[in-house]
Write an enzyme that holds these catalytic residues in place. Structure first.
Site, PDB file in Angstrom:
ATOM      1  N   SER A 211      25.747  -7.738 -39.358  1.00 27.20           N
ATOM      2  CA  SER A 211      25.276  -6.381 -39.613  1.00 27.20           C
ATOM      3  C   SER A 211      23.788  -6.286 -39.902  1.00 27.20           C
ATOM      4  CB  SER A 211      26.082  -5.761 -40.754  1.00 27.20           C
ATOM      5  OG  SER A 211      26.220  -6.653 -41.831  1.00 27.20           O
ATOM      6  N   HIS A 239      30.469  -3.848 -35.817  1.00 24.05           N
ATOM      7  CA  HIS A 239      29.241  -3.405 -35.149  1.00 24.05           C
ATOM      8  C   HIS A 239      29.294  -3.549 -33.632  1.00 24.05           C
ATOM      9  CE1 HIS A 239      27.004  -2.551 -38.757  1.00 24.05           C
ATOM     10  NE2 HIS A 239      27.510  -3.652 -39.270  1.00 24.05           N
ATOM     11  N   LYS A 268      31.368   3.756 -37.547  1.00 19.88           N
ATOM     12  CA  LYS A 268      30.126   3.400 -36.859  1.00 19.88           C
ATOM     13  C   LYS A 268      30.114   4.042 -35.479  1.00 19.88           C
ATOM     14  CE  LYS A 268      29.516  -0.213 -40.110  1.00 19.88           C
ATOM     15  NZ  LYS A 268      30.057  -1.426 -40.670  1.00 19.88           N
TER      16      LYS A 268
HETATM   17  C1  LIG Z   1      30.301  -1.657 -42.141  1.00 21.05           C
HETATM   18  C2  LIG Z   1      31.103  -2.913 -42.134  1.00 21.05           C
HETATM   19  C3  LIG Z   1      32.321  -2.998 -42.808  1.00 21.05           C
HETATM   20  C4  LIG Z   1      32.789  -1.904 -43.704  1.00 21.05           C
HETATM   21  O1  LIG Z   1      33.245  -0.816 -43.009  1.00 21.05           O
HETATM   22  P1  LIG Z   1      33.251   0.614 -43.718  1.00 21.05           P
HETATM   23  O2  LIG Z   1      34.167   1.410 -42.887  1.00 21.05           O
HETATM   24  O3  LIG Z   1      31.843   1.087 -43.725  1.00 21.05           O
HETATM   25  O4  LIG Z   1      33.778   0.392 -45.106  1.00 21.05           O
HETATM   26  C5  LIG Z   1      33.085  -4.137 -42.651  1.00 21.05           C
HETATM   27  N1  LIG Z   1      32.630  -5.173 -41.914  1.00 21.05           N
HETATM   28  C6  LIG Z   1      31.441  -5.144 -41.299  1.00 21.05           C
HETATM   29  C7  LIG Z   1      30.988  -6.323 -40.505  1.00 21.05           C
HETATM   30  C8  LIG Z   1      30.629  -4.019 -41.406  1.00 21.05           C
HETATM   31  O5  LIG Z   1      29.437  -3.998 -40.828  1.00 21.05           O
END
Ligand SMILES: *Cc1c(COP(=O)(O)O)cnc(C)c1O
Length: 421
Positions: A211, A239, A268
């Site tokens: 991330s 991602h 996302k």
């Molecule tokens: C953003 C993210 C999460 C968490 O997801 P949310 O829905 O924002 O709680 C989990 N794993 C990775 C790799 C992330 O980038």
């Protein structure tokens, strides 16, 4: 003595005597806690590590409004620009009309609503897996799934740069955890060779796209190691989904690797909120019974399911948007390097601009905002000390002129800050 004084952070007076009543004792304790927190917050500020979100008074789009000004948004994981997509917004409205607002309780208590099932079916079909289970967030999904799959006596091998929710899930599971150096298959091989045999179940867990660095895991190597050492492979595609791979199905689909557990988020590229875990029906059933963040948490609002089911189709058909966001990223990477910024090699939509010092990083972010470009600085504890960076993230809904404008601002701020050109 007035009670209010105890809760005013600007007036931390001397402590009063305790012992004559529980309520006063409780207040006294809260004063001590408050004092400690004020000191801790001041220490954070002194180190340039105090964080507070910007106020946004618009929808999340390629431009957002901050302090009354429309600025270019390079700080969002809304990669495909779906967070304010008219079809998803109207889908949410339709769901509100048909199913109302709340889900009432955990699905095990108040039941699975039609939209929850619709989302899981659509996701499983899209991801070409047997089944999927919805969670209220990716954080909840990782913590719930890892703790349901590993326990004391088991072992987890986890990449050093894995997301915080994976780290927390590993810790909370009670399993033995070995953290291997980032993307280092050799080090992982050595750890597996010396430690795997001492445990019952083994899990190898990794982000597919990291991330804060935007680089990819070698999921094929991880699959081979998992097979060679009787371990399960758990891949978090938060991602990658929507952006990479055929139809946006992620890195595993791109290199034809099957993960035993695959996690995706809906917050996302899907533009909404929530997350899902994909795998065989037995995995879904086990998680539905044993993932505590699913069992003991109110289900996502039905509109989340309705929007997710609709977003799957938009994501699948978004090849043009995928090309655009990755094209923008390539152009930004090259342009930033030409401006003398420290930008590591990469091929995803996440572009770290390495700064190092936290205060310097935030100064760069501030200077860019003055020039109408919103790029958030990323500091410890999100990244290791000394590796503060800007995380520059284009969206498919930026146009070429906006990418150029961002690069121009990046060029100009070096002068604003008195940095070498
Ligand atoms: C953003 C993210 C999460 C968490 O997801 P949310 O829905 O924002 O709680 C989990 N794993 C990775 C790799 C992330 O980038």
């Amino acid at each position: 003595m007035g009670a209010g004084i105890f809760f005013d952070t600007r007036q931390l007076g001397p402590l009063v005597e305790c012992g004559d009543g529980a309520l006063r004792c409780a207040r006294l304790r809260s004063v001590t806690l408050e004092r400690e927190l004020v000191a801790a917050v001041e220490a954070l500020a002194g180190d340039g590590l105090l964080r507070a979100p910007r106020g946004i008074s618009s929808a999340q789009d390629a431009r957002v409004v901050i302090d009354g000004r429309a600025v270019l948004n390079f700080s969002s994981n809304n990669y495909l620009g779906f967070a304010n997509h008219p079809e998803l917004v109207s889908q949410a409205r339709a769901s509100l009309g048909a199913e109302g607002l709340g889900s009432g309780a955990s699905r095990l208590v108040s039941g699975t609503m039609t939209s929850h099932t619709a989302a899981e079916r659509a996701i499983a079909t899209f991801m070409e897996c047997e089944s999927a289970l919805l969670f209220s967030s990716g954080y909840a999904a990782n913590v719930g799934t890892l703790t349901a799959l590993a326990k004391p006596g088991d072992v987890i091998f986890s990449d050093r740069l894995n997301h915080a929710s994976i780290i927390d899930g590993c810790r909370l599971s009670g399993a033995q955890v070995f953290v291997y150096p980032h993307n280092d298959a050799e080090a992982l091989t050595a750890l597996l060779a010396s430690h795997r045999a001492g445990f019952k179940r083994a899990v190898i867990v990794s982000d597919s796209v990291f991330s804060m660095d935007g680089d990819r895991a070698n999921v094929a190597a991880l699959r081979r190691l998992a097979d060679a050492h009787d371990a399960a492979l758990y891949i978090d595609e938060a991602h990658a989904l929507g952006v990479l791979g055929p139809d946006g199905r992620g890195v595993c689909a791109e290199v034809r690797v099957r993960a035993d557990v695959l996690l995706g988020t809906l917050g996302k590229a899907f533009g909404a909120q929530g997350a899902f875990v994909c795998g065989p029906v037995a995995l879904r059933t086990w998680l539905e019974n044993r993932a505590r963040s699913y069992v003991f948490s109110t289900a996502p609002m039905p509109l989340v399911g309705a929007v997710a089911a609709r977003a799957v189709g938009l994501v699948r058909d978004a090849d043009v948007r995928r090309r655009r966001v990755l094209g923008h990223a390539a152009r930004l990477r090259a342009g930033l390097r030409a401006l003398n910024y420290d930008v590591p090699e990469g091929s995803t939509q996440i572009i770290p601009v390495m700064v190092g010092d936290a205060a310097r990083c935030m100064a760069l972010s501030e200077a860019l905002l003055v020039r109408n470009v919103f790029v958030q600085g990323i500091r410890p504890p999100t990244v290791a000390p000394g590796t503060s960076r800007l995380r520059v993230v284009p969206m498919a809904t930026h146009d070429d002129a906006q990418i150029d404008a961002a690069l121009e601002a990046f060029g100009a701020v070096r002068g604003d800050l008195g940095w070498a050109k």
